[in-house]
Design an enzyme around this catalytic site. Structure first.
Site, PDB file in Angstrom:
ATOM      1  N   TYR A   1      19.361 -27.079  37.022  1.00 31.05           N
ATOM      2  CA  TYR A   1      18.376 -28.115  37.371  1.00 31.05           C
ATOM      3  C   TYR A   1      18.905 -29.075  38.431  1.00 31.05           C
ATOM      4  CZ  TYR A   1      17.141 -26.878  32.516  1.00 31.05           C
ATOM      5  OH  TYR A   1      16.859 -26.233  31.356  1.00 31.05           O
TER       6      TYR A   1
ATOM      7  N   CYS B   1      32.336 -17.061  39.688  1.00 29.50           N
ATOM      8  CA  CYS B   1      32.144 -16.581  41.070  1.00 29.50           C
ATOM      9  C   CYS B   1      30.697 -16.740  41.517  1.00 29.50           C
ATOM     10  CB  CYS B   1      32.587 -15.133  41.155  1.00 29.50           C
ATOM     11  SG  CYS B   1      34.324 -15.033  40.832  1.00 29.50           S
TER      12      CYS B   1
HETATM   13  N1  LLP Z   1       9.599 -29.974  21.195  1.00 29.27           N
HETATM   14  C1  LLP Z   1       9.295 -28.958  22.013  1.00 29.27           C
HETATM   15  C2  LLP Z   1       8.151 -28.106  21.708  1.00 29.27           C
HETATM   16  C3  LLP Z   1      10.063 -28.730  23.174  1.00 29.27           C
HETATM   17  O1  LLP Z   1       9.740 -27.738  23.990  1.00 29.27           O
HETATM   18  C4  LLP Z   1      11.182 -29.569  23.452  1.00 29.27           C
HETATM   19  C5  LLP Z   1      12.016 -29.343  24.636  1.00 29.27           C
HETATM   20  C6  LLP Z   1      11.469 -30.613  22.541  1.00 29.27           C
HETATM   21  C7  LLP Z   1      10.648 -30.784  21.432  1.00 29.27           C
HETATM   22  C8  LLP Z   1      12.633 -31.539  22.733  1.00 29.27           C
HETATM   23  O2  LLP Z   1      12.467 -32.374  23.831  1.00 29.27           O
HETATM   24  P1  LLP Z   1      13.537 -33.543  24.130  1.00 29.27           P
HETATM   25  O3  LLP Z   1      13.435 -34.561  23.050  1.00 29.27           O
HETATM   26  O4  LLP Z   1      14.885 -32.905  24.146  1.00 29.27           O
HETATM   27  O5  LLP Z   1      13.152 -34.087  25.443  1.00 29.27           O
HETATM   28  N2  LLP Z   1      17.148 -27.393  28.971  1.00 29.27           N
HETATM   29  C9  LLP Z   1      16.491 -28.546  29.546  1.00 29.27           C
HETATM   30  C10 LLP Z   1      15.512 -29.180  28.574  1.00 29.27           C
HETATM   31  C11 LLP Z   1      14.427 -28.251  28.120  1.00 29.27           C
HETATM   32  C12 LLP Z   1      13.514 -28.900  27.115  1.00 29.27           C
HETATM   33  C13 LLP Z   1      12.541 -27.942  26.566  1.00 29.27           C
HETATM   34  N3  LLP Z   1      11.755 -28.438  25.476  1.00 29.27           N
HETATM   35  C14 LLP Z   1      17.548 -29.529  30.018  1.00 29.27           C
HETATM   36  O6  LLP Z   1      18.728 -29.244  29.872  1.00 29.27           O
HETATM   37  O7  LLP Z   1      17.221 -30.576  30.569  1.00 29.27           O
END
Ligand code: LLP
Length: 414
Positions: free
Chosen positions: A316, A342
């Site tokens: 990202y 790599c």
């Molecule tokens: N609920 C659902 C249905 C979700 O899809 C997500 C995150 C959450 C809860 C939690 O959201 P949060 O509180 O963490 O904002 N890998 C990415 C983030 C992807 C989030 C996907 N869904 C990153 O490293 O920024």
């Protein structure tokens, strides 16, 4: 992280020296503060105090068993997106009836597993999924508890890869189609309507999209109620954003104000599914400088952590603050902090100023969320160890993978 502090020039998590942890467990190493996890959870409980609610930790942010166990101990429920995450929650002592199951692609096998243990709710994302769930529940002689995940078409003002509530995103059902879907669901023999769900995106720094989405969802709840379909809960999806660089994360009292303002006088239970904000700032990734290489017009600090250990910068272009664990007399160096993988995209941080030497230890901050859980074995690198600190106590919560372990399950052919 409030639990990260310097003593005589050395970084500590709670009462434990990071230099000491690196000596004992090697690097790269994920380190979490139990107190920081507890404080983050308490902020949600405080914001929701006085309203019927359930805080369901989004397991995807960090699915390590000891962290799940700690949240279960604090009374959290869980938001899962796969059978694997359900198995982890149960193995960690989480209660099935406090689990909500999100995701656009649930398999019949995953549905069976969740129905068998009796989860709280399926967050259904399409009509086809609803039909499959009705069939699977029927075969098991059960009724499946259901919410529809509606897509309120609100711009969450975050990175496009982590926006989920726009109409061009794959998630949820358009809010305009929801009433018809609820009516259909209410006629199905093996479906029990429980609530409504939405999730508009992650790393939300501005609260107004959450408020807008909530207004639209509550409008739907009222329309359904006029049609005789009464919902028991409203799931508002993930939590608020955190500080990586110079963001100002939302004020939890403003968050509290939005929820109390909207839910005062209503009877629905609120479900929240925070991930990042419960674990993100509670974790650091420790990494050691292997080499310092002076390129033409650029210096590279080559560390032993890589994109496979922390994928967010590569995926990202995410920023993580990087600080030396021990202060040195070295002159600050303008550099890119890169890993041994790599790929040109293998960086932890670009354009930094760091006072480091070969052998120095660095801490990559706010790495507790979507760090370990997104790590891989790319370049045949064993996944790293994890440690949970509680005051003076150190718990090794995951051993470093071994080279043998990496090849387990593979077969030679000739
Ligand atoms: N609920 C659902 C249905 C979700 O899809 C997500 C995150 C959450 C809860 C939690 O959201 P949060 O509180 O963490 O904002 N890998 C990415 C983030 C992807 C989030 C996907 N869904 C990153 O490293 O920024």
């Amino acid at each position: 992280m409030n639990q990260l502090h310097r003593k005589d020039g050395h970084l500590f998590v709670e009462e434990v020296s990071l230099e000491e942890l690196a000596r004992q467990y090697g690097t790269p190493l994920y380190v979490y503060s139990q107190a920081a996890l507890g404080e983050a959870y308490a902020r949600y409980e405080q914001a929701l105090l006085g309203l019927p609610h359930l805080t369901c930790y989004a397991v995807k942010a960090n699915s390590s068993l000891a962290l799940l166990q700690y949240f279960a101990k604090l009374g959290a429920g869980f938001d899962i997106v796969s059978g694997g995450e359900l198995a982890r929650v149960l193995a960690a002592g989480g209660r099935a009836d406090m689990v909500v199951f999100s995701g656009v692609g649930k398999t019949a096998e995953e549905m069976r597993m969740a129905l068998e243990v009796g989860i709280r709710c399926f967050n259904v994302e399409s009509e086809s999924e609803l039909q499959r769930l009705d069939r699977v529940a029927g075969e098991m002689g059960k009724k499946a508890p259901v919410s529809f995940r509606v897509n309120p078409d609100v711009d969450p003002k975050t990175h496009p890869y982590i926006s989920t509530g726009l109409k061009e995103n794959k998630f949820g059902v358009p809010i305009s189609q929801a009433p018809a879907l609820y009516r259909r669901a209410s006629e199905m023999a093996h479906i029990e309507i429980k609530g409504v769900d939405c999730h508009i995106g992650s790393q939300l720094i501005d609260l107004s999209p959450i408020a807008d989405a909530l207004d639209r969802v509550l409008g739907l709840v009222d329309t359904l109620s006029r049609d005789g379909i009464r919902l028991k809960h409203v799931d508002i999806g993930g939590g608020v954003g955190i500080r990586y660089q110079d963001e100002t994360p939302p004020d939890m009292s403003a968050y509290r104000g939005i929820l109390h303002g909207r839910f005062k006088g209503r009877s629905e239970e609120i479900i929240v599914e925070p991930g990042r904000s419960l674990v993100g700032e509670a974790g650091v990734l420790l990494t050691r400088v292997e080499y310092i290489k002076a390129g033409e017009g650029k210096n590279f600090v080559i560390v032993d952590a890589a994109m496979n250990d922390l994928m967010r910068p590569a995926l990202y272009d995410a920023f993580h603050e990087i600080v030396p664990v021990s202060e040195t007399k070295a002159e600050p160096l303008a550099c890119d902090v890169v890993g041994p993988v790599c790929e040109t995209g293998d960086f932890i941080g670009l354009g930094r100023q760091l006072a480091v030497e070969e052998g120095s230890l660095l801490a990559v901050l706010s790495a507790g969320a979507y760090g370990m859980s997104m790590s891989s074995n790319y370049n045949s690198r064993p996944r790293v160890a994890e440690v949970l600190v509680n005051k003076k106590e150190i718990h090794l919560i995951r051993e470093r993978e071994t080279l043998q372990g990496l090849m387990a399950g593979e077969r030679l052919v000739y």
